[in-house]
Design a protein around this motif. Structure first.
Motif, short mmCIF file in Angstrom:
data_model
loop_
_atom_site.label_atom_id
_atom_site.label_comp_id
_atom_site.label_asym_id
_atom_site.label_seq_id
_atom_site.Cartn_x
_atom_site.Cartn_y
_atom_site.Cartn_z
N LEU A 137 0.83 -1.21 0.00
CA LEU A 137 0.00 0.00 0.00
C LEU A 137 0.87 1.26 0.00
CD1 LEU A 137 -2.92 -0.90 2.47
CD2 LEU A 137 -3.00 -0.72 -0.02
N GLU A 138 1.97 1.24 0.73
CA GLU A 138 2.85 2.41 0.74
C GLU A 138 3.49 2.61 -0.63
OE1 GLU A 138 5.70 4.32 3.99
OE2 GLU A 138 6.59 2.53 3.08
N ALA A 139 3.92 1.51 -1.28
CA ALA A 139 4.48 1.64 -2.63
C ALA A 139 3.43 2.18 -3.60
CB ALA A 139 5.00 0.28 -3.10
N ARG A 140 2.19 1.75 -3.43
CA ARG A 140 1.11 2.27 -4.29
C ARG A 140 0.89 3.76 -4.01
NH1 ARG A 140 -2.14 -0.65 -7.25
NH2 ARG A 140 -1.60 -2.57 -6.13
N ALA A 141 1.02 4.15 -2.74
CA ALA A 141 0.87 5.56 -2.39
C ALA A 141 1.97 6.40 -3.05
CB ALA A 141 0.92 5.74 -0.87
N ASP A 142 3.19 5.87 -3.07
CA ASP A 142 4.29 6.60 -3.72
C ASP A 142 4.00 6.78 -5.21
OD1 ASP A 142 5.63 6.71 -1.32
OD2 ASP A 142 6.87 4.94 -1.72
N LYS A 143 3.43 5.77 -5.85
CA LYS A 143 3.11 5.87 -7.28
C LYS A 143 2.01 6.90 -7.51
CE LYS A 143 2.23 2.94 -11.31
NZ LYS A 143 1.11 3.67 -11.91
N LEU A 144 0.99 6.88 -6.64
CA LEU A 144 -0.09 7.85 -6.77
C LEU A 144 0.43 9.27 -6.57
CD1 LEU A 144 -2.91 5.97 -4.81
CD2 LEU A 144 -2.91 6.50 -7.26
N SER A 145 1.32 9.45 -5.60
CA SER A 145 1.88 10.77 -5.35
C SER A 145 2.66 11.27 -6.56
CB SER A 145 2.79 10.73 -4.11
OG SER A 145 3.36 11.99 -3.86
N ALA A 146 3.43 10.37 -7.19
CA ALA A 146 4.20 10.77 -8.37
C ALA A 146 3.28 11.16 -9.53
CB ALA A 146 5.11 9.62 -8.79
N GLU A 147 2.08 10.60 -9.52
CA GLU A 147 1.11 10.92 -10.58
C GLU A 147 0.26 12.13 -10.24
OE1 GLU A 147 -0.98 7.27 -10.79
OE2 GLU A 147 0.57 6.23 -11.99
N GLY A 148 0.49 12.72 -9.04
CA GLY A 148 -0.23 13.92 -8.66
C GLY A 148 -1.50 13.69 -7.88
N ALA A 149 -1.83 12.43 -7.59
CA ALA A 149 -3.06 12.12 -6.84
C ALA A 149 -2.74 12.14 -5.34
CB ALA A 149 -3.61 10.77 -7.28
N GLU A 150 -2.54 13.33 -4.80
CA GLU A 150 -2.05 13.45 -3.43
C GLU A 150 -3.03 12.94 -2.39
OE1 GLU A 150 0.86 14.05 -2.51
OE2 GLU A 150 1.70 14.65 -4.45
N ALA A 151 -4.33 13.23 -2.55
CA ALA A 151 -5.31 12.80 -1.55
C ALA A 151 -5.35 11.28 -1.45
CB ALA A 151 -6.69 13.35 -1.90
N ALA A 152 -5.41 10.62 -2.61
CA ALA A 152 -5.43 9.16 -2.63
C ALA A 152 -4.12 8.60 -2.08
CB ALA A 152 -5.67 8.64 -4.05
N ALA A 153 -3.01 9.27 -2.38
CA ALA A 153 -1.70 8.82 -1.88
C ALA A 153 -1.64 8.89 -0.36
CB ALA A 153 -0.59 9.66 -2.50
N ARG A 154 -2.14 9.98 0.21
CA ARG A 154 -2.13 10.10 1.67
C ARG A 154 -2.98 9.02 2.32
NH1 ARG A 154 -2.24 15.68 0.41
NH2 ARG A 154 -4.51 15.71 0.60
N ARG A 155 -4.13 8.73 1.70
CA ARG A 155 -5.01 7.71 2.26
C ARG A 155 -4.34 6.33 2.24
NH1 ARG A 155 -8.82 8.72 -0.66
NH2 ARG A 155 -8.67 7.11 -2.26
N GLN A 156 -3.73 5.99 1.10
CA GLN A 156 -3.06 4.69 0.98
C GLN A 156 -1.86 4.60 1.94
OE1 GLN A 156 -3.49 2.12 -2.24
NE2 GLN A 156 -5.34 2.68 -1.15
N SER A 157 -1.13 5.70 2.08
CA SER A 157 0.02 5.71 2.99
C SER A 157 -0.42 5.48 4.43
CB SER A 157 0.78 7.03 2.85
OG SER A 157 1.88 7.07 3.71
N ALA A 158 -1.50 6.13 4.83
CA ALA A 158 -2.00 5.96 6.20
C ALA A 158 -2.46 4.53 6.43
CB ALA A 158 -3.14 6.94 6.46
N GLU A 159 -3.13 3.95 5.42
CA GLU A 159 -3.62 2.58 5.56
C GLU A 159 -2.47 1.57 5.61
OE1 GLU A 159 -6.34 1.91 2.37
OE2 GLU A 159 -7.87 3.27 3.17
N SER A 160 -1.32 1.94 5.05
CA SER A 160 -0.18 1.01 5.05
C SER A 160 0.41 0.83 6.44
CB SER A 160 0.91 1.51 4.10
OG SER A 160 1.65 2.57 4.68
N ARG A 161 0.28 1.86 7.28
CA ARG A 161 0.80 1.82 8.66
C ARG A 161 2.32 1.60 8.73
NH1 ARG A 161 -4.37 -0.12 8.71
NH2 ARG A 161 -5.70 0.41 10.50
#
Length: 684
Positions: free
Chosen positions: A308-332
């Motif tokens: 989930l954290e790796a997916r958050a990093d990919k989302l952040s690189a694509e500019g989807a910051e809100a989704a990235a923060r959510r995935q990062s938090a869920e990764s714990r």
């Protein structure tokens, strides 16, 4: 601790500058410039260690539990990429620092080491890979290169991978261990990915034991899709023995919670049920005085998802910051990093700083002493020089005559003290039979969880007995302190100077500093120390035949018995029982076998205890003899300078030499005081 770290970095920077300046000191010994350049290189590596690797963490768990995947994620080395599939579509693929699906019988030990800006190799990207082979000398690493392709890493990490992906010169050699040096790591920790205790490869097993002795804490990794069961008991009990005897903490982790997110009838994710069952399993099987041993279990399992954290990093690189923060938090994942960093702030990091400061002090002290003695010599008048020359020649003659006798005398005293320490073992078998026989007779040993309870009770009984006021561990602490006084007394008697021991080059009688690397002149190897110690106490075939892990435990000043002694020695007998279990026809026969094996276990533990204590004492003797030899070299160099001064009393460059040496000695004194302050001001 941040302030201490900054102070250490500053001191190491100054030490490196000083060593390079001192290499140009006037009229140095022939080997002096090259040695100091090498010392400066060592100081650079110490600075890298001080800046990055502040804690050692060993990851353990069942095979395919996700250790390698988690390790890559912890250090931000896990990347999510889209790859084309055979049907023309695309699919997600995670690429990590290490292969993430090891085959149980072939994975080799691996480590990921953070490095700073001053690293001597390019550790950017996915890091710099180097390997050590089974036919390599100790600490001999061979470079592979920067950011190797995943198939290249797998070719070294896995024996069943395609070896043609290796460098040509490496294809026919067996890998002992691999290391990735990584710049920009997220966690200031050296992470060991270990294949597990009891590896079928004896070299891998030796490396695992040494890494477990070196580590500051453990991380037990379990996959979210399965709960703990009887097949996990042996490894967790091994960790429990380590905890009982060393106090090393365990961080419990359930990984891949994204793969176990299905909801049950109560709309609770599957991974939460896994954590609840795992925590209950630990509390049921690892108790102290009838209650869960919370010192070992702590708060239980932490849920994480590197994916989930790796997916958050990919989302952040694509500019989807809100989704990235959510995935990062869920990764714990940050919660887990915080748990590790709490351990750093609680003391493991400060101990590392003290260790680095000690190593720097070991390098600097003898170099300063040479210049300080030279400076003192340059200031002496001719009559004083002649008296000094006579004194130095007497000391050199005495050293040459006394060194062999000093070793023999100290080895005899060590043998006596080890024997005194081992006397209580005559009572251990009876004690264990009293504590365990009735429990064994009342236990169905065919059930692994019940058998585990007996093994846990045995480990606790052993620790209590060994560390009792009259137990061998307590006695050895007293005898070892007395042996250190024997050394000081021996030096005083032979040389007529009771203070000489404290003035020897980088000489220390502090057991906690015995693990400091010796000068390169020292020829003693770990194998030599273990074999000589075995001969000293009359052990023909040491239980720890490889010697390396035992030497590391003993030289590091580990409280005896060394951590893992019960698991590593008594378990040998236990494993033999388990292998014969299928041949035992009745429960009563199995119970009798367990009771009878106690005597064999006691014999094995006693021999290993005697070997470990004699290794520790032998290493101290080696340390003394090495330093006396170094002291002799310095006396010889000083004598030569004195002779030159006597024959050239009107040397015109004398004042110039003094002017060059004075600032070097002043700076070295300041540095040594700073390093000493870092050694003593931090908690041990």
């Amino acid at each position: 601790m941040d302030e201490a770290r900054d102070q250490l970095r500053d001191a190491l920077d100054r030490c490196e500058v000083w060593l390079r300046a001192a290499s140009d000191a006037p009229e140095p010994p022939a080997e002096w410039p090259q040695e100091l350049r090498e010392d400066a290189g060592t100081m650079t590596r110490l600075r890298t260690r001080a800046a990055s690797s502040l804690i050692n963490v060993a990851l353990l768990g069942a095979f395919s539990s996700g250790k390698s995947f988690l390790l890559s994620g912890l250090q931000s080395g896990l990347e999510l990429v889209e790859v084309p599939t055979a049907d023309g579509q695309t699919a997600d693929k995670f690429v990590g620092l290490l292969p993430s699906s090891p085959v149980p019988t072939t994975a080799c030990p691996a480590s990921v080491v953070p490095v700073g800006d001053q690293a001597t190799v390019d550790a950017s990207g996915s890091g710099y890979l180097r390997v050590r082979f089974t036919d390599s000398r100790e600490d001999e690493w061979e470079d592979v290169g920067n950011s190797p392709a995943p198939s290249v890493v797998a070719a070294y990490a896995m024996q069943d991978a395609d070896v043609t992906d290796r460098l040509r010169a490496h294809r026919d050699r067996e890998v002992a261990e691999l290391e990735i040096m990584l710049a920009g790591a997220k966690l200031p920790a050296k992470l060991y990915d270990l294949p597990g205790y009891g590896s079928p490869n004896p070299i891998h097993d030796m490396i695992v034991r040494a890494a477990m002795a070196d580590t500051d804490c453990f991380m037990y990794v379990s996959h979210a899709s399965r709960t703990l069961s009887e097949r996990d008991l042996d490894l967790i009990r091994f960790l429990y023995d380590h905890y009982l005897l060393s106090g090393k903490r365990v961080v419990w982790v359930v990984t891949a919670i994204d793969a176990a997110a299905n909801l049950d009838l109560r709309n609770v994710p599957e991974w939460k049920a896994t954590i609840a069952r795992n925590n209950a399993y630990l509390k049921e099987n690892f108790t102290l005085n009838g209650q869960p041993d919370l010192g070992f279990i702590g708060e239980g399992f932490l849920p994480v998802s590197p994916a989930l954290e790796a997916r958050a990093d990919k989302l952040s690189a694509e500019g989807a910051e809100a989704a990235a923060r959510r995935q990062s938090a869920e990764s714990r994942m940050d919660t887990l990093r915080q748990a590790i960093e709490i351990l750093i702030s609680a003391g493991t990091g400060t101990r590392h700083i003290a260790a680095v400061a000690t190593e720097a002090h070991v390098l600097m002290a003898p170099r300063y002493r040479v210049l300080a003695e030279r400076l003192g010599t340059e200031r002496l008048e001719i009559d004083e020089l002649k008296e000094l020359l006579r004194s130095q020649e007497r000391r050199l003659e005495l050293l040459d005559k006394a060194l062999p006798g000093v070793r023999e005398d100290l080895e005899r005293k060590l043998q006596t003290r080890v024997a005194r320490t081992a006397r209580p073992f005559t009572r251990l078998a009876g004690h264990l039979h009293t504590e365990l026989d009735d429990a064994i007779k009342a236990t169905d040993l065919n059930k692994p969880t019940k058998a585990n309870q007996i093994q846990v009770s045995k480990a606790q009984a052993l620790r209590t007995w060994l560390e009792a006021p009259a137990g061998p561990a307590t006695l050895w602490s007293e005898q070892f302190e007395a042996f250190k006084k024997d050394i000081v007394q021996a030096v005083g008697q032979v040389f007529g100077d009771k203070d000489l021991a404290g003035r020897l080059p980088d000489f220390t009688l502090d057991v906690n500093n015995l693990s400091v690397p010796q000068q390169t002149r020292r020829s003693t190897t770990r194998h030599d120390v273990v074999q000589r110690a075995a001969a000293l106490v009359g052990i023909v075939t040491p239980v720890a035949a490889s010697g390396g892990w035992l030497y590391g435990l003993a030289a590091a000043g580990t409280v005896f018995p060394p951590a893992g002694l019960v698991a590593g020695v008594a378990a040998l007998v236990f494993v033999g029982i388990q292998r014969r279990k299928g041949q035992i026809s009745s429960l009563q026969a199995l119970q009798d076998e367990w009771i009878g094996a106690i005597d064999s276990e006691v014999t094995a533990i006693q021999e290993q205890f005697k070997l470990a204590t004699s290794v520790q004492g032998t290493d101290v003797i080696d340390h003394l003899i090495d330093n006396l030899a170094q002291y002799r070299d310095q006396l010889e160099q000083s004598r030569d300078h004195v002779r030159e001064r006597i024959f050239n009393p009107e040397n015109q460059v004398r004042q110039g030499i003094i002017d060059q040496l004075e600032p070097l000695c002043t700076e070295a004194q300041s540095l040594l005081e700073s390093l000493c302050a870092l050694k003593v001001s931090l908690p041990s």
